[in-house]
Structures are given as C-alpha cells and as structure tokens.
Design a protein around this motif. Structure first.
Motif, short mmCIF file in Angstrom:
data_model
loop_
_atom_site.label_atom_id
_atom_site.label_comp_id
_atom_site.label_asym_id
_atom_site.label_seq_id
_atom_site.Cartn_x
_atom_site.Cartn_y
_atom_site.Cartn_z
N LEU A 380 17.17 -3.70 3.32
CA LEU A 380 16.72 -2.31 3.41
C LEU A 380 17.64 -1.59 4.40
CD1 LEU A 380 14.54 -0.14 2.87
CD2 LEU A 380 13.24 -1.17 4.74
N ILE A 381 18.20 -0.47 3.97
CA ILE A 381 19.15 0.27 4.82
C ILE A 381 18.37 1.25 5.69
CG2 ILE A 381 21.17 1.77 4.85
CD1 ILE A 381 21.86 0.68 2.05
N HIS A 382 18.50 1.08 7.01
CA HIS A 382 17.81 1.97 7.95
C HIS A 382 18.91 2.72 8.71
CE1 HIS A 382 14.53 3.51 10.17
NE2 HIS A 382 14.53 2.65 11.18
N PRO A 383 19.16 3.99 8.34
CA PRO A 383 20.33 4.70 8.85
C PRO A 383 20.24 4.98 10.35
CG PRO A 383 19.40 5.81 6.92
CD PRO A 383 18.40 4.80 7.37
N PRO A 384 21.40 5.24 10.98
CA PRO A 384 21.42 5.56 12.40
C PRO A 384 20.54 6.78 12.70
CG PRO A 384 23.65 5.30 11.55
CD PRO A 384 22.74 5.25 10.38
#
Ligand code: AMP
Ligand code: MG
Length: 400
Positions: A380-384
């Motif tokens: 799961l991509i959790h952006p900055p």
C-alpha cells in the motif's frame, strides 16, 4: 541530508533504458519473450474450404423436398483430398477439418442424415455455405498477426505455430547479476552459528527478476571486504550483465563498502538515499554500460526496492511502456498521517460487495519482518505528508 522522492528516482532510472540485443528461438523456447519484429503468416488459415462438422458434402440446391435421396460417391477424412468433382444428387461422406470436395457448397451434418448403403437421405434442408469454413477465414498469408513488442503468451505461441512460423526473433532477456554482501551471511542449509544470518535476499530478488523477464546470474555471497566485492563486480562485468544488483552494505557504517568499491571501479552515481520506508539507503549508478542497483540489506527493504526499481527497469528494457504497475483501490482500515518518506505498507487485498479492491495494511511493518512480507498481497503506497485517512479512502497499491 536530502532524500530523493521515489517517483523522481524511478523516472531517472527509467529515463535511460539500456537496449537489448535479439535472438532467434524455436517456439518451444519462446514463452514469455517479447517479439523483436513483426510476424506475418506464412499460410492461409484454413488453407482450403474446410468442413466444420462430420456429415456429407452436398449441393444445397439439391435438397428442396424432404427427405431427399443422394448417392454417396466416396469419403474424405481430414488430411486427404477428394479426387473427383461432386455432381447433382451426389454426396461425399466428410469429416471435421477435411477439404470440401469441388462442386459441393454445404455440409449436411450427420445428425440430419440417414445412411442407407450407397445412399444417404437428407432429413433437413441446408443453406449454401453451411458448416463450411472458407479459405483464410482465420487469417491470410502475409497478414501481420503479431507485432514487434508483443509478449509470446499461450495464445500467441499457438497462433505463431498455426502461421507456420516455427522460430521467432525475440529480445534477449536482460541479464541480472545478483550479489549478496555481509560478513554475517551464510546460505540456507549451511548450519549457521548463533551470530550468523541466513541469506535470503538473493532468493526473493532473483524470483522477482525472473518473473519480470530477466535471466539471473547468482554471484553468491561475499563478506564485507573491498577486494572480494571488487572481484565480484568484475565477475558481473565479465558475465555481460545488463544490471548488477547488490544487497547489503549500502548504508554509512564502517562495513558498508559497496558504494566505495563501485565508485573506485568507475561507477557514476545516479542517486543514493530515497525518501521511502522501507528502503532509504537504495543506490543506483552506471558502471560503463552496466546499470547498478544497490539494495539495502534488510530483507523487506531489499524486496520492496527490487519491486519498485529493479522489476520496472527489467520490464521497461523489454519494451513495457507502463512498467510501474500501480493500481487503485480503497483502504480497508485507517492509516495514520505520514512524514516525509513515502511508505510501502504490507497489506492484504480483497474485494468488497461492489467489486472494489480493498487494501488493508498489517499492524507490524518492521523492515526486517519477512513473514509479514510473504503474507502480504500488495504494498500500500502511503505518500509523503499524507494526512491520516479512514477506511474506504481511495488508495494506490502495487500487487505482489
Ligand atoms: P546492511 O545493509 O548490510 O547493513 O544489512 C542490513 C540488515 O540486513 C542486516 O541485519 C543484515 O544482516 C541483513 N541482511 C543483509 N543482507 C542480507 C541477505 N542477503 N539476506 C538476509 N538478510 C540480510
Ligand atoms: Mg552488511
């Protein structure tokens, strides 16, 4: 210390794709490979008007009244040619795939016929052309059915065979040499001392590389020793590797020697240290024509970095225009606010009642926890700087 955003690093890596040569392979060896040139059919398919059913080749116009009696003048199984011409009130016994005799224009299927010695009774009318596959119905001689850039999957292999193309020219597979570094490492099964670590990175990274289409050269293990690492780098060059992947020794500790050795060998650094979690110490550079990717040693970091950088590069080298494979879905649980590093959370994947893909992050996310990685369906991509998000918020993920 400034960290490079993931997307910037990926773009930089994918901006200069080393080109691969081509090779001619028999179809039996070409599965999964990318065609290097357009492939035209060397035959019409079918090559003749063919019967689609078992039955009788007839003239449709003869069967007006029912039943109609026709004289059976011979038979034509698949793989044979009927030598004579069919005239009015005649029939030829025919089987699926056989060439339709001259003079016939329809197939009376055997379910609608009653054989009586030298004669057959037509019990149903037939339409002209019925159950006949015309010449070239599937494809014609010279038709380009498979374009350069096509992957030879099951259907395309069958098609190429039917096109009478026994060999195909395909892109060579990117050759990826993998080197694991670390004084503490031993191979699985080598009876490790209590202070030693079983090396796992090469197994996972090689599998990812192969899945993406690479040929793997396993350079084995090397200790944290500059000379020994340099010798392995030379081995990768000698093997003609397109990509050298190292794991471990990528940080700033006294025993992290990989970058020093590569720099001394002449590597031009592309980037080092990425704003991501896990995987911050990732490094990339070019040693002459060879792309170098320095993976962090942590088992999960090395897999995540291989998925994000190595696999897309391998795919792009084979002509894949969209090699990152990011998908969209909904969160299956809440996610806390993020700091400056893009996180890749190990998560399960499921579908809700409406068919949405639901990514649910696991609770434990330590970059040394391989069991959690192996259990995960996606990252799961959790952006900055993303704010906290509730379940069912839109999200992006990469499938494992
Ligand atoms: P390093 O990047 O060399 O500092 O390694 C970071 C951590 O990853 C250390 O705990 C290493 O023992 C571990 N590690 C390094 N290489 C491997 C490998 N090939 N397989 C499993 N663990 C490794
Ligand atoms: Mg190390």
């Amino acid at each position: 210390m400034s960290l490079m955003p993931v997307e910037e690093a990926q773009n930089q890596l994918l901006a200069s794709i080393p080109s691969l040569g081509t090779e001619e392979l028999p179809l039996t060896k070409a599965q999964g490979r990318i065609l290097a040139e357009d492939l035209a059919a060397h035959r019409d398919q079918p090559p003749f008007a063919a019967s689609a059913m078992d039955g009788y080749a007839v003239r449709a116009a003869n069967i007006k009244e029912l039943p109609t009696k026709l004289q059976v003048i011979g038979e034509v199984p698949a793989g044979t040619l009927f030598p004579d011409k069919l005239n009015n009130w005649e029939a030829v016994r025919i089987f699926t795939g056989a060439p339709v005799p001259q003079g016939a224009d329809a197939i009376l299927i055997q379910e609608n016929a009653e054989r009586d010695g030298a004669f057959v009774m037509a019990l149903e009318a037939v339409k002209e052309g019925e159950f006949i596959r015309p010449v070239g119905m599937d494809f014609k001689h010279g038709d380009v059915l498979l374009k350069a850039g096509t992957r030879m999957d099951a259907g395309n292999l069958a098609l190429a065979a039917a096109m009478n193309r026994p060999n195909v020219t395909v892109l060579k597979r990117p050759k990826v040499a993998i080197l694991a570094t670390g004084d503490e490492l031993v191979l699985p099964g080598q009876d490790p001392r209590p202070e030693q670590i079983v090396a796992s990175n090469t197994f996972g990274v090689a599998a990812l590389g192969r899945e993406a289409g690479a040929e793997i050269v396993d350079l084995g293990l090397v200790g944290d020793d500059k000379k020994a690492i340099a010798a392995k780098v030379q081995e990768a060059c000698n093997a003609g590797a397109d990509i050298l992947v190292t794991s471990g020794g990528a940080s700033v500790g006294d025993h992290d020697l990989v970058q020093d050795v590569l720099t001394e060998a002449g590597m031009a650094l592309d980037f080092w240290r990425i704003a991501m979690r896990p995987g911050k110490p990732l490094m990339a550079g070019k040693l002459n024509a060879m792309q170098v990717i320095g993976l962090p040693g942590n088992p999960v970091s090395s897999m995540v970095c291989a998925l994000l950088f190595l696999c897309p590069l391998i795919r792009a080298m084979q002509g894949d225009k969209d090699p990152l494979l990011v998908e969209t879905g909904l969160l299956g649980g809440p996610v806390a606010a993020n700091d400056k590093r893009q996180s890749y959370l190990r998560a399960s994947l499921s579908r809700d009642d409406q068919g949405n893909l639901i990514a649910t992050p696991f609770t434990g996310q330590d970059s040394a926890m391989l069991a959690g990685f192996a259990r995960a369906d996606c990252l799961l991509i959790h952006p900055p700087f993303a704010p906290a998000a509730d379940a069912r918020s839109p999200c992006q993920f990469i499938r494992l």
